[in-house]
Every structure is written in structure tokens, then in C-alpha cells.
Design an enzyme around this catalytic site. Structure first.
Site, PDB file in Angstrom:
ATOM      1  N   SER A  15       1.083  -1.160   0.255  1.00  0.00           N
ATOM      2  CA  SER A  15       0.057  -0.256   0.047  1.00  0.00           C
ATOM      3  C   SER A  15       0.631   1.239  -0.067  1.00  0.00           C
ATOM      4  CB  SER A  15      -0.930  -0.385   1.363  1.00  0.00           C
ATOM      5  OG  SER A  15      -0.025   0.118   2.549  1.00  0.00           O
ATOM      6  N   PRO A 191       8.024  -9.518  -7.635  1.00  0.00           N
ATOM      7  CA  PRO A 191       6.569  -9.113  -6.676  1.00  0.00           C
ATOM      8  C   PRO A 191       5.282  -8.692  -7.530  1.00  0.00           C
ATOM      9  CG  PRO A 191       8.635  -8.012  -5.769  1.00  0.00           C
ATOM     10  CD  PRO A 191       9.195  -8.138  -6.823  1.00  0.00           C
ATOM     11  N   THR A 192       6.195  -7.158  -9.312  1.00  0.00           N
ATOM     12  CA  THR A 192       4.970  -7.260  -9.989  1.00  0.00           C
ATOM     13  C   THR A 192       4.379  -8.300 -10.853  1.00  0.00           C
ATOM     14  OG1 THR A 192       6.086  -5.093  -9.905  1.00  0.00           O
ATOM     15  CG2 THR A 192       4.496  -6.036 -12.134  1.00  0.00           C
ATOM     16  N   CYS A 386      -9.673  26.089  13.429  1.00  0.00           N
ATOM     17  CA  CYS A 386     -11.392  25.053  14.247  1.00  0.00           C
ATOM     18  C   CYS A 386     -10.875  24.785  16.088  1.00  0.00           C
ATOM     19  CB  CYS A 386     -11.642  23.981  13.295  1.00  0.00           C
ATOM     20  SG  CYS A 386     -12.564  23.293  13.626  1.00  0.00           S
ATOM     21  N   HIS A 509     -11.910  25.217   7.898  1.00  0.00           N
ATOM     22  CA  HIS A 509     -10.831  24.742   7.041  1.00  0.00           C
ATOM     23  C   HIS A 509     -10.583  25.423   5.755  1.00  0.00           C
ATOM     24  CE1 HIS A 509     -10.184  21.235  10.482  1.00  0.00           C
ATOM     25  NE2 HIS A 509     -11.525  21.656  10.470  1.00  0.00           N
ATOM     26  N   GLU A 511      -7.701  25.372   4.095  1.00  0.00           N
ATOM     27  CA  GLU A 511      -6.204  24.571   3.619  1.00  0.00           C
ATOM     28  C   GLU A 511      -7.275  23.861   2.881  1.00  0.00           C
ATOM     29  OE1 GLU A 511      -7.424  24.223   7.161  1.00  0.00           O
ATOM     30  OE2 GLU A 511      -7.573  22.463   8.051  1.00  0.00           O
TER      31      GLU A 511
HETATM   32  N1  GLN Z   1     -13.419  19.282  18.685  1.00  0.00           N
HETATM   33  C1  GLN Z   1     -13.262  21.127  17.643  1.00  0.00           C
HETATM   34  C2  GLN Z   1     -15.289  20.359  17.893  1.00  0.00           C
HETATM   35  O1  GLN Z   1     -15.584  19.796  17.195  1.00  0.00           O
HETATM   36  C3  GLN Z   1     -12.754  21.027  16.371  1.00  0.00           C
HETATM   37  C4  GLN Z   1     -12.857  20.383  15.269  1.00  0.00           C
HETATM   38  C5  GLN Z   1     -11.969  20.909  14.789  1.00  0.00           C
HETATM   39  O2  GLN Z   1     -10.784  21.025  14.892  1.00  0.00           O
HETATM   40  N2  GLN Z   1     -11.870  19.973  13.408  1.00  0.00           N
HETATM   41  O3  GLN Z   1     -15.350  21.620  16.970  1.00  0.00           O
END
Ligand code: GLN
Length: 534
Positions: A15, A191-192, A386, A509, A511
Site C-alpha cells: 500500500s 513482486p510485480t 478550528c 478549514h 486548507e
Molecule cells: N473538536 C472541535 C469541534 O468539534 C474542533 C474540530 C476541528 O478542529 N475540526 O468543534
């Protein structure tokens, strides 16, 4: 209506070979020929989704726009192709059985014996075919390794599709490992051969074999694989290790992966234009300066946990013309009690910026708050994401407002629950999660507004707790500004410090939306603040 063609990507031998990056690179290459693509992942495990899995098991949980908790490979798909994934792009065996058993209870299979073939395989096929109208190519990555018991129904479903649609609409790409044996000073192809045999047992013959190897694979060895695995030499393609994942589309193109796929389908196209990819790689390889960003988290020994975050930082760095070095700081060390102020300060002292990412549970939170405190007091750019934002608010309430007994309801019952649960306490774990994209209003003249230059933005969320609105005035009076609110004004989406070069916490988030060709504004701005400290 044109009929989509299907590209199945399987993996053999071991994997973690990077099937997700292969699928993403194929997507990017086909896009460079102006084809319309969609990438999907089929995961053989029994969880409904990775939402409740530990990051140590599964790495990051990638959240889609429509609020699905999915495999981290979907993040690569989005970053490489710019196409938003949806809940329809990731399936697991668990989800398939869940659907199947619901149907069985509703009497959908009345009178029949419900079986893996055809009922499970039919559901897998309908997942693969669903929503593929108007597309040129659907790329399906099969999780796991061929030979695993769990992947058999998936391989059987692919066999049926391969048989029904034929080679003019299906191609099988198999990614394998060609290990180097130091003692024999040789790359080994056995292995391949075995993993292709496993595919053959399932009734599948790969059309292209991609060979991961740490040493250059010779034409002779490729010939051996071609001969023993029934694949033409030009379709045995090297997949060497690279120093950066964004090198892959260009590299695979040079090795002929795109050309061979097109040739398989009798499609002729001029050479693709990969200038943009070359530019990305060039700026990553030749930064003018480097910033060090400390990420203070509890899974620092498993960087896959923070996949999108690492990528987003590198995108922010590219757009600032710099490189980014990550200094991983474990916020809990061997035990919670072994983390103290001096230790954290020592670990952060050479960083240009500090980031506290999202997380769940109280492990390591005191260490994270020490890091936040250090960044706040010393004017070091700080980004809280978050949980990172929630902890920044608690740290501020404790040390600036001087509240006693203040915390998050996630961790303790206390006098000042400054972070509180969204919705109903009795709902199932996972049932009250605020997931997916929500609109956020940005306060004019704030640092957030400076970064986004937009009054309303849409960001992805994954949390159960929010900042308690009862404390909004206390925070603002003391200098922590709530610079973004949800559209319905029930959730504080961002906080920032008035008197600090760059101290921002966000409930969402960012990101997940950052891409190499479209870096997220907050990461551009954060890295810029870090550069200002060089
Ligand atoms: N644990 C926190 C919540 O549930 C933050 C969650 C997170 O950082 N994604 O609000």
C-alpha cells in the site's frame, strides 16, 4: 450524449504507493488536453466513511463542499484538477452494505437471496456510473492492494464493466512496486509479476503498468515486465520517487503516460501544454528565501494527518516566492505533564510563524495553548484553525480577560463555557457535526477583509463546537475582534487580535480549498506575515 471512458487505477505489492497521486496526475494530464474529467475513490474498508477513524489509521479526513467526510486522496484530486469533489466521489464497502441492507429491509430484493454478486457489485457499478453524463473520462482509484480479500467485489465490478464496455471505453492502470535489493544490487520484478497475476485471477489484465522504484528502472527490466505481464513495452512506465508531488504530471507526461492512455482509446492530440505545472515546480525548487512555520499538534509524527494544511502552506509560500519549512511541535510529548512553557518556547524560538491546526479531544491542548500564548505575547504571526481558534479564544479568556474556570464544553464542565456544543447533546457522535461549506460574512477593515478582499466567502467546516455568543462582547471589549460571522449570525467564524501583526483564528478549514494554481488568501497572507519576520 457522449459516453464517458473509464480509467481504473489499482495498486499492487504494497500500500501507500501513491495511487491517489497517479489518479490525480492522469486527471491533470487529460485536462491539459481539454478533456472533462472526474476522479473517484472506492475504498474497500467497512467504515461508512473515514469520519470516525483516527488520523493515525487513515491520515486526514478531507471534507468536500457538500459536507462529505472523505479519503485524503480526494484532496489531491481537487488540488491537481481544480474540480470540486462531492459526496458521490467516495464510496466504501461499509456505505455499500449500509445501502444494500436498507434496501433489503425495504423489500427491494423481495424473494431473492441477496449476494455479493450481483447485488453488491451492482451497487458498486451504479456508484461508478452515477453522474458521469457529459464527461470524457472518469478515473476510479481502487483503495487497498490487489489480493486483499476486501477489494475482491470491487475488482469483480470492474471486470464486469471491462467486459461490458470493452477496451474502447475502459483502460486498466496498475501501479506496482519494483523494489531494489541492496544485497543483490538489483531491482526485482517478481513482486510485480505476482501482483499482475492476482489481477489476472480476478479476470483483469492491466493495460498500463506503472513501476514505482527508488532506482532508475532499465529498459531491460521494463522489457521483462512487459513480456511476463502481457503488456507492451511502451506501456510499462517508470514511476520514480520525486522530491515534490507537483512534479508528477510533467514527469508522467515525459514518460508517455498521457500519450499511451490516448493511444489506447485511438485519440490523437498534440503535445499538452504543461507550462503552468513547470512554473509551479520551478518556484518550489528555487525559493528566494525560506520561512519556518511551527505546526503545533498532537499527531505530528503522522504528517498525513495534516496533508491539506501542508499543501496549503506550500501554496501560500509559492505565491510569496519563498519556501516553507515545517517545524513539527508535538503538543503532548510523552505525556501531558511533560509539556511546559520553557519546552514549548524552546521549540518555537526559531519559527517565523505558529499554526495550531484542527483536532478533537483534550489530548495536548495545554501545550497548544502555551504555543498560542507565546505567539500572542511575542507578536509572532499565529494562525488557529478550528480547534486552534477555539483554544486561542480560551487562552485569551484565561490570560487577558482573566476569567477563572473557562474552557470548552468539549473537554470540561466549567463556569465559563466559552466554547459550546452546536445543537443537541443527545445526538449520535457525528450526528451534530457542522459539515461542509457555509457562507461567512467578513467584517470590513479587518485583517480578514484585507486577506480576502471580499465581503462574503464560502468555507468548509468540520466541527461540533462553536464560540459561545454570550461571550462575544467580552472578547471584543478586550481586543479579540470577531471578524467573521456565519450568514445566520449564530456562529463566530473568525477572531483576530487588534494589536498584533497577524493573529487570526478561523472556525473553518481554509486548507481544503487551497490549490497550487489558486492558493488560499489566508495562507498567502499568513506566509507573507511570516516573511516579514525574516
Ligand atoms: N473538536 C472541535 C469541534 O468539534 C474542533 C474540530 C476541528 O478542529 N475540526 O468543534
Amino acid at each position: 450524449m457522449k459516453d464517458a471512458k473509464f480509467i481504473f487505477v489499482t495498486g499492487g505489492v504494497v500500500s501507500s504507493l501513491g495511487k491517489g497521486l497517479v489518479a490525480s496526475s492522469i486527471g491533470a494530464l487529460l485536462q491539459s488536453h481539454n478533456f472533462k474529467v472526474r476522479i473517484r475513490k472506492l475504498d474497500p474498508y467497512l467504515n461508512i466513511d473515514p469520519g470516525m477513524m483516527s488520523p493515525t489509521q487513515h491520515g486526514e479526513v478531507f471534507v468536500t463542499e457538500d459536507g462529505a467526510e472523505t479519503d485524503l486522496d480526494l484532496g489531491h484530486y481537487e488540488r491537481f484538477t481544480g474540480i470540486r469533489a462531492t459526496k458521490d466521489d467516495n464510496i466504501t464497502t461499509g456505505k455499500i452494505y449500509y445501502e444494500l441492507l436498507k434496501k433489503e429491509r425495504c423489500g427491494d430484493y423481495l424473494g431473492k437471496t441477496v449476494q455479493v454478486i450481483p447485488h453488491v457489485t451492482d451497487l458498486i457499478k451504479s456508484f461508478i456510473f452515477n453522474g458521469t453524463e457529459g464527461l470524457d473520462f472518469v478515473i476510479c482509484e481502487i483503495g487497498g492492494t490487489v489480493g486483499d480479500i476486501e477489494s475482491q467485489p470491487f475488482l469483480e465490478a470492474i471486470r464486469q464493466i471491462d467486459y461490458k464496455l470493452g477496451k474502447q471505453r475502459v483502460i486498466l492502470v496498475h501501479l506496482t512496486l519494483v523494489p531494489y535489493l541492496a544485497a543483490a544490487q538489483e531491482l526485482k520484478t517478481k513482486p510485480t509479476q505476482h501482483s499482475v497475476r492476482e489481477l489476472n485471477f480476478a479476470g483483469l489484465q492491466p493495460d498500463i503498468i506503472l513501476c514505482r522504484s527508488e532506482k532508475e528502472i532499465s529498459c531491460n527490466q521494463r522489457g521483462k515486465i512487459a513480456n511476463l505481464c502481457n503488456v507492451s513495452l511502451s506501456n510499462v512506465i517508470p514511476a520514480p520517487d520525486v522530491s515534490h508531488i507537483y512534479e508528477l504530471p510533467v514527469l508522467y507526461s515525459q514518460y508517455g503516460l498521457g500519450t499511451q492512455i490516448l493511444e489506447h482509446f485511438y485519440l490523437t492530440k498534440p503535445k499538452p501544454n504543461l507550462t503552468e505545472w513547470n512554473q509551479i515546480v520551478h518556484s518550489m525548487m528555487h525559493p528566494i528565501q525560506e520561512v519556518t512555520v511551527s505546526i503545533v499538534g498532537k499527531y505530528t509524527e503522522f504528517p498525513d494527518t495534516y496533508k491539506s494544511l501542508i499543501e496549503a502552506l506550500s501554496h501560500g509560500a509559492i505565491s510569496n516566492g519563498v519556501g516553507v519549512k515545517i517545524n513539527w511541535v508535538n503538543s503532548r510529548e510523552e505525556s501531558e505533564s511533560s509539556v511546559n512553557k520553557e519546552l514549548i518556547e524552546d521549540k518555537l524560538k526559531n519559527s517565523h510563524a505558529v499554526l495550531v491546526p484542527g483536532g478533537f479531544g483534550d489530548n495536548g491542548i495545554e501545550g497548544k495553548m502555551l504555543a498560542i500564548n507565546y505567539a500572542r505575547i511575542n507578536n509572532i504571526p499565529f494562525f488557529g484553525i478550528c480547534l486552534g481558534m477555539q483554544l486561542a479564544v480560551i487562552e485569551f479568556a484565561r490570560n487577558v480577560i482573566k476569567f477563572e474556570d473557562v474552557h470548552s464544553e468539549e473537554f470540561y464542565t466549567c463556569r465559563h463555557p466559552i466554547v459550546k456544543l452546536v445543537g443537541n447533546k443527545n445526538a449520535n457522535l457525528g450526528g451534530i457535526m457542522r459539515l461542509g461549506a457555509y457562507k461567512c460574512n467578513i467584517r470590513p477593515n479587518s485583517k480578514m477583509a484585507g486577506a480576502y478582499s471580499s465581503a462574503i466567502v464560502s468555507e468548509r467546516h468540520r466541527h461540533r463546537y462553536i464560540i459561545n455568543l454570550d461571550y462575544k462582547d467580552d472578547l471584543e471589549k478586550n481586543g479579540l475582534i470577531c471578524s467573521s460571522m456565519s450568514e445566520d449570525e449564530t456562529c463566530i467564524e473568525a477572531v483576530e487580535l487588534e494589536n498584533h501583526p497577524w493573529f487570526i483564528g478561523v472556525q473553518f478549514h481554509p486548507e481544503f480549498q487551497s490549490k497550487p494554481f489558486s492558493p488560499h488568501p489566508l495562507f498567502i497572507s499568513f506566509v507573507k506575515a511570516a516573511v516579514n519576520r525574516i
